[in-house]
Design a protein around this motif. Structure first.
Motif, PDB file in Angstrom:
ATOM      1  N   UNK A 138       0.835  -1.231  -0.010  1.00  0.00           N
ATOM      2  CA  UNK A 138      -0.204  -0.136  -0.035  1.00  0.00           C
ATOM      3  C   UNK A 138       0.812   1.273   0.019  1.00  0.00           C
ATOM      4  N   UNK A 139       1.970   1.340   0.726  1.00  0.00           N
ATOM      5  CA  UNK A 139       2.936   2.388   0.813  1.00  0.00           C
ATOM      6  C   UNK A 139       3.479   2.614  -0.538  1.00  0.00           C
ATOM      7  N   UNK A 140       3.945   1.518  -1.105  1.00  0.00           N
ATOM      8  CA  UNK A 140       4.736   1.716  -2.699  1.00  0.00           C
ATOM      9  C   UNK A 140       3.774   2.311  -3.492  1.00  0.00           C
ATOM     10  N   UNK A 141       2.381   1.802  -3.429  1.00  0.00           N
ATOM     11  CA  UNK A 141       1.455   2.267  -4.447  1.00  0.00           C
ATOM     12  C   UNK A 141       1.159   3.582  -4.304  1.00  0.00           C
ATOM     13  N   UNK A 142       1.488   4.187  -3.267  1.00  0.00           N
ATOM     14  CA  UNK A 142       1.262   5.895  -2.999  1.00  0.00           C
ATOM     15  C   UNK A 142       2.167   6.502  -3.987  1.00  0.00           C
ATOM     16  N   UNK A 143       3.353   5.820  -4.256  1.00  0.00           N
ATOM     17  CA  UNK A 143       4.535   6.707  -4.946  1.00  0.00           C
ATOM     18  C   UNK A 143       4.557   6.257  -6.528  1.00  0.00           C
ATOM     19  N   UNK A 144       4.102   5.435  -6.814  1.00  0.00           N
ATOM     20  CA  UNK A 144       3.980   4.914  -8.148  1.00  0.00           C
ATOM     21  C   UNK A 144       2.687   4.797  -9.054  1.00  0.00           C
ATOM     22  N   UNK A 145       3.092   4.984 -10.171  1.00  0.00           N
ATOM     23  CA  UNK A 145       1.676   4.972 -11.007  1.00  0.00           C
ATOM     24  C   UNK A 145       1.568   3.149 -11.392  1.00  0.00           C
ATOM     25  N   UNK A 146       2.554   2.755 -11.511  1.00  0.00           N
ATOM     26  CA  UNK A 146       2.433   1.098 -11.565  1.00  0.00           C
ATOM     27  C   UNK A 146       2.192   0.715 -10.250  1.00  0.00           C
ATOM     28  N   UNK A 147       1.340  -0.198 -10.225  1.00  0.00           N
ATOM     29  CA  UNK A 147       0.537  -0.773  -8.915  1.00  0.00           C
ATOM     30  C   UNK A 147       0.762  -1.999  -8.738  1.00  0.00           C
ATOM     31  N   UNK A 148       1.186  -2.639  -7.486  1.00  0.00           N
ATOM     32  CA  UNK A 148       1.483  -3.950  -7.075  1.00  0.00           C
ATOM     33  C   UNK A 148       0.085  -4.586  -6.671  1.00  0.00           C
ATOM     34  N   UNK A 149      -0.189  -5.699  -7.306  1.00  0.00           N
ATOM     35  CA  UNK A 149      -1.543  -6.555  -6.661  1.00  0.00           C
ATOM     36  C   UNK A 149      -1.052  -7.722  -6.014  1.00  0.00           C
ATOM     37  N   UNK A 150      -1.794  -8.068  -4.883  1.00  0.00           N
ATOM     38  CA  UNK A 150      -1.391  -9.123  -4.249  1.00  0.00           C
ATOM     39  C   UNK A 150      -2.460 -10.114  -4.521  1.00  0.00           C
ATOM     40  N   UNK A 151      -2.129 -11.489  -4.956  1.00  0.00           N
ATOM     41  CA  UNK A 151      -3.059 -12.470  -5.510  1.00  0.00           C
ATOM     42  C   UNK A 151      -3.662 -13.197  -4.339  1.00  0.00           C
ATOM     43  N   UNK A 152      -3.036 -13.436  -3.223  1.00  0.00           N
ATOM     44  CA  UNK A 152      -3.788 -14.120  -2.147  1.00  0.00           C
ATOM     45  C   UNK A 152      -3.439 -13.683  -0.802  1.00  0.00           C
ATOM     46  N   UNK A 153      -4.338 -14.094   0.014  1.00  0.00           N
ATOM     47  CA  UNK A 153      -3.954 -13.593   1.590  1.00  0.00           C
ATOM     48  C   UNK A 153      -2.830 -14.179   2.188  1.00  0.00           C
ATOM     49  N   UNK A 154      -2.420 -15.474   1.731  1.00  0.00           N
ATOM     50  CA  UNK A 154      -1.090 -15.714   2.429  1.00  0.00           C
ATOM     51  C   UNK A 154      -0.045 -14.986   2.123  1.00  0.00           C
ATOM     52  N   UNK A 155       0.108 -14.595   0.969  1.00  0.00           N
ATOM     53  CA  UNK A 155       1.095 -13.460   0.257  1.00  0.00           C
ATOM     54  C   UNK A 155       1.019 -12.068   1.050  1.00  0.00           C
ATOM     55  N   UNK A 156      -0.233 -11.832   1.103  1.00  0.00           N
ATOM     56  CA  UNK A 156      -0.674 -10.257   1.843  1.00  0.00           C
ATOM     57  C   UNK A 156      -0.054 -10.485   3.383  1.00  0.00           C
ATOM     58  N   UNK A 157      -0.123 -11.814   4.093  1.00  0.00           N
ATOM     59  CA  UNK A 157      -0.152 -11.714   5.540  1.00  0.00           C
ATOM     60  C   UNK A 157       1.470 -11.946   5.728  1.00  0.00           C
ATOM     61  N   UNK A 158       2.343 -12.030   4.768  1.00  0.00           N
ATOM     62  CA  UNK A 158       3.917 -12.005   4.896  1.00  0.00           C
ATOM     63  C   UNK A 158       4.273 -11.141   5.875  1.00  0.00           C
ATOM     64  N   UNK A 159       5.274 -11.093   6.657  1.00  0.00           N
ATOM     65  CA  UNK A 159       5.696  -9.809   7.444  1.00  0.00           C
ATOM     66  C   UNK A 159       7.254  -9.633   6.888  1.00  0.00           C
ATOM     67  N   UNK A 160       7.340  -8.336   6.671  1.00  0.00           N
ATOM     68  CA  UNK A 160       8.717  -7.997   6.353  1.00  0.00           C
ATOM     69  C   UNK A 160       9.116  -6.709   7.158  1.00  0.00           C
ATOM     70  N   UNK A 161      10.490  -6.573   6.744  1.00  0.00           N
ATOM     71  CA  UNK A 161      11.057  -5.133   7.415  1.00  0.00           C
ATOM     72  C   UNK A 161      12.264  -4.699   6.537  1.00  0.00           C
ATOM     73  N   UNK A 162      12.715  -3.648   6.466  1.00  0.00           N
ATOM     74  CA  UNK A 162      13.808  -3.173   5.534  1.00  0.00           C
ATOM     75  C   UNK A 162      13.700  -1.598   5.228  1.00  0.00           C
ATOM     76  N   UNK A 163      14.184  -1.270   4.178  1.00  0.00           N
ATOM     77  CA  UNK A 163      14.649   0.050   3.812  1.00  0.00           C
ATOM     78  C   UNK A 163      14.666   0.237   2.520  1.00  0.00           C
TER      79      UNK A 163
END
Length: 324
Positions: free
Chosen positions: A255-280
Motif C-alpha cells: 500500500x505504501x509503494x502504491x502511493x508513490x508509483x503509477x504502476x501498481x502492485x496487486x497481491x493475489x492471495x491472503x497468504x502472500x498479503x500476510x507475510x511480514x517484512x522489514x527493511x529500507x
C-alpha cells in the motif's frame, strides 16, 4: 529592496505583460523558464495573480450603465492599464489590502515539493498531496486536504500555526512535525517541540504530543505512542525518498509503494498479503522492491502493463531485506 520584494515585483511585471496585447510565444517561454526556477517565483506569481483576478471579477459586475458593451470594454481597458501601473509601483501593499490570500499547493504521484512561507516556516509535501495555506501577519492556517506534509514552523507565540485535516485541528507555536491523511485516518508524528491535536471545531479536550510521539486518529478515537523515536523516523523516511518497514505485513508495505508509483502492485492471495517484512527501500523504485521479494522470499512476480502481481506466499520465507 529585499529578495522577496524583488521576486514579487518581477511577478507583477509578468502579470502586466501577460494582460497586454504584445504577449507572444517567446514571452511565454521566458515566463515558463522564470516560474520554473524556484518555488518562491511560483508562489509570488500565484499570489499576485489571485489578487489581480479579484479586481477583474469586481470590474465585471453588471452596473446600471447604459452606454453599451463597447464603452464598458474601453473603460475596463483603461482601468486595467491604470491598475497595472499601480501594481507595478505598489504591488505588494495592493495585494495585502485585499482579503487574505489562500494559496493551494499540490504534488503528483511520486512527486515532492517544498513550500517557503512568508513567516519563515516551510512545508514539505509528499506524494499525491494537496494543501491550502493562509499565512500573513494576522493568521497562520493550513488545510491538508489530501496526502502528507511535514511542517517546520517558525516560532510565533502571538500567532499559533493551525493545521486542519479531516475532523482534526493541530495547533503549534514552533515545531517540526508531519501530518498524513488517509481517508478517515489521520496520523501525526512529532520530530521537535509540541503540538496539540483536537477536534476541528474546538470542542473537547486536546491531546498534547511531544517530540518522539506519534498519534493515529480514527473518527473520535486517538491512539498515542509516546517516546517512539523509531516510529517517528520511519514515518518521516519519505523526506529522503525512503520507505522503512519494521515487521509489517506485505499488504501494508505494498500500500505504501502504491502511493508513490503509477504502476501498481496487486497481491493475489491472503497468504502472500500476510507475510511480514522489514527493511529500507527507495519509494519510487518499485522494480527493486519486487525483485527482492522474488529473490529473497521466493515469491512469483508477474508484470502486465502497469500492474505487477505477486503470489506464492504460502511457501515463502519471512525475513528482513534491505534495498540495494
Amino acid at each position: 529592496m529585499s529578495q522577496r520584494e524583488a521576486i514579487e515585483q518581477q511577478a507583477a511585471l509578468w502579470i502586466a505583460r501577460q494582460d497586454g496585447q504584445d504577449w507572444n510565444a517567446g514571452d511565454n517561454a521566458d515566463f515558463e523558464n522564470w516560474i520554473g526556477q524556484s518555488t518562491e517565483h511560483r508562489v509570488a506569481y500565484l499570489r499576485l495573480r489571485a489578487g489581480w483576478e479579484k479586481l477583474d471579477t469586481l470590474a465585471a459586475r453588471p452596473t446600471a450603465d447604459t452606454r453599451g458593451p463597447r464603452w464598458r470594454k474601453a473603460a475596463w481597458s483603461a482601468a486595467l492599464a491604470a491598475a497595472a501601473a499601480v501594481l507595478l509601483v505598489v504591488g505588494i501593499p495592493l495585494m495585502r489590502s485585499t482579503e487574505p490570500a489562500t494559496l493551494t499547493y499540490a504534488t503528483k504521484v511520486g512527486g515532492r515539493s517544498t513550500i517557503s512561507l512568508d513567516d519563515g516556516s516551510s512545508i514539505e509535501l509528499n506524494t499525491n498531496s494537496r494543501l491550502r495555506a493562509t499565512v500573513n501577519d494576522r493568521q497562520r492556517t493550513a488545510w491538508l486536504d489530501q496526502g502528507e506534509a511535514f511542517f517546520s514552523i517558525a516560532p510565533d507565540k502571538a500567532h499559533p500555526f493551525v493545521v486542519y485535516s479531516g475532523s482534526r485541528r493541530i495547533t503549534v507555536v514552533g515545531t517540526r512535525f508531519s501530518v498524513r491523511k488517509d481517508d478517515t485516518r489521520l496520523s501525526v508524528a512529532v520530530l521537535e517541540g509540541r503540538v496539540r491535536v483536537g477536534a476541528a471545531d474546538g470542542t473537547g479536550a486536546a491531546t498534547l504530543l511531544t517530540a518522539g510521539d506519534t498519534a493515529t486518529v480514527e473518527q473520535a478515537s486517538i491512539l498515542v505512542q509516546t517516546e517512539a523515536p523509531q516510529r517517528v523516523e520511519e514515518a518521516l523516511a519519505w523526506r529522503n525518498d525512503q520507505l522503512r518497514f519494521n515487521d509489517v505485513t506485505l499488504r501494508a508495505a505494498v500500500d505504501e509503494f502504491n502511493r508513490y508509483n503509477h504502476r501498481q502492485i496487486r497481491i493475489a492471495d491472503e497468504d502472500t498479503a500476510a507475510l511480514r517484512i522489514g527493511g529500507s527501500f527507495r519509494a519510487t523504485d518499485i522494480d527493486a522492491f519486487t525483485r527482492l521479494l522474488e529473490n529473497v522470499f521466493g515469491l512469483q512476480v508477474v508484470t502486465s502493463g502497469d500492474t505487477i502481481e505477486i503470489s506464492g506466499g504460502k511457501a515463502a520465507l519471512r525475513g528482513d531485506v534491505e534495498d540495494m
